[in-house]
Each structure stands twice: as C-alpha cells, then as structure tokens.
Write an enzyme that holds these catalytic residues in place. Sequence first.
Site, PDB file in Angstrom:
ATOM      1  N   SER A  39       0.798  -1.233   0.000  1.00 28.54           N
ATOM      2  CA  SER A  39       0.000   0.000   0.000  1.00 28.54           C
ATOM      3  C   SER A  39       0.826   1.276   0.000  1.00 28.54           C
ATOM      4  CB  SER A  39      -0.961   0.016   1.189  1.00 28.54           C
ATOM      5  OG  SER A  39      -0.275   0.253   2.399  1.00 28.54           O
ATOM      6  N   LYS A  82       0.325   4.907   6.578  1.00 24.22           N
ATOM      7  CA  LYS A  82      -0.257   5.669   5.456  1.00 24.22           C
ATOM      8  C   LYS A  82       0.309   7.085   5.471  1.00 24.22           C
ATOM      9  CE  LYS A  82      -3.178   2.326   4.530  1.00 24.22           C
ATOM     10  NZ  LYS A  82      -2.656   1.294   3.697  1.00 24.22           N
TER      11      LYS A  82
END
Length: 171
Positions: A39, A82
């Site tokens: 990710s 993230k």
Amino acid sequence: MENKRSKTKWLLGIIVLVLLIGGVLRWGVLQPYLIPSPSMEPGMAPGDHILVNRLAYRLWAPTRRDVVVFAFPKDLKRTFVKRVIAVEGETVELRDNKVFVNGDPIDEPYVKAGDYPPYGPEVVPEGKVFVLGDNRRESEDSREWGLLPKEYLLGKAWLVYYPFSRFRLIP
C-alpha cells in the site's frame, strides 16, 4: 589494584548507562515497524523495516505529507502505515486520478501511478486526518473506513533501515 577496580566500575557504569538510554529510546521514542503490504509502494515496499518517532504527535500536530503509523480504527490491535493527505479544516477530494485539497491539486511525486475512483469532497473535522496509501489501487485507507482520529496516531515514520539497499530517510 584499586585504580584498576575503579576503572572497571566506571566502564561497567558507562555500559549500563548506554544500554539504559538505548532501551528508553527504543521503547519510548523510536520503535521499529514492518511494512506488510504494497500500500505504500513505491517508497516503501513489503518487507521494509522502518523506524517511527513515537513522540512526534505528542509534541506537534500531523501535517500534510507525514507518513504515519496508527492503530487501525476497525481493529486497534493492528497497525497501518499511510500518508496524511488532509488535516483539520481542509476539504479533500479525489477526481481524475488527482488529489485536491481546498480545491487545489497537490503535488504527489511519491504516488504509484494508476487509476483510482473519485472521492469526496469532504471536510476534515477537528480531531481527525485523512490518510491514503501511496499505492492508491492497493490501499485500505480513509476512502474505505473513514477519517482517522488523531488519538490513534502512534508516530511519524522517520527512516527505512532495512533492507540496507533501501536505507533512506522518509520524506
């Protein structure tokens, strides 16, 4: 003989002090994490080991572009990594494979190219941030599970330290 004992005690004292300081830094300030998924590609790949500053968000607020480690809102025992895209009071929107904050496109040289669906616009309320993975097609992030409460932030990613071939500071 006495002089040799005092030097030995002094040396042992220094070693204990170094170990103690290292332990405090390791468990209190810097903590290692493993990147488990794609990710955050291309900047961080599965298997990368990163160091995270755990004091960062106790001392200051997150800002756009920070790479953060946080407790996953749907399962607080899991941690995610993230990038902060928008903070309190900002309006975020994804369209035409670009991110707009307050109506302006943001420069994202760290993003892996690819199509991703539109999102928003949404205003980030007080106490929350909007986070996305750099690999938007392979990221479970604020688009799916909502805005991230700031109290879930565990720290700011600082450095990729392993594998050594990928050693670098995280921008």
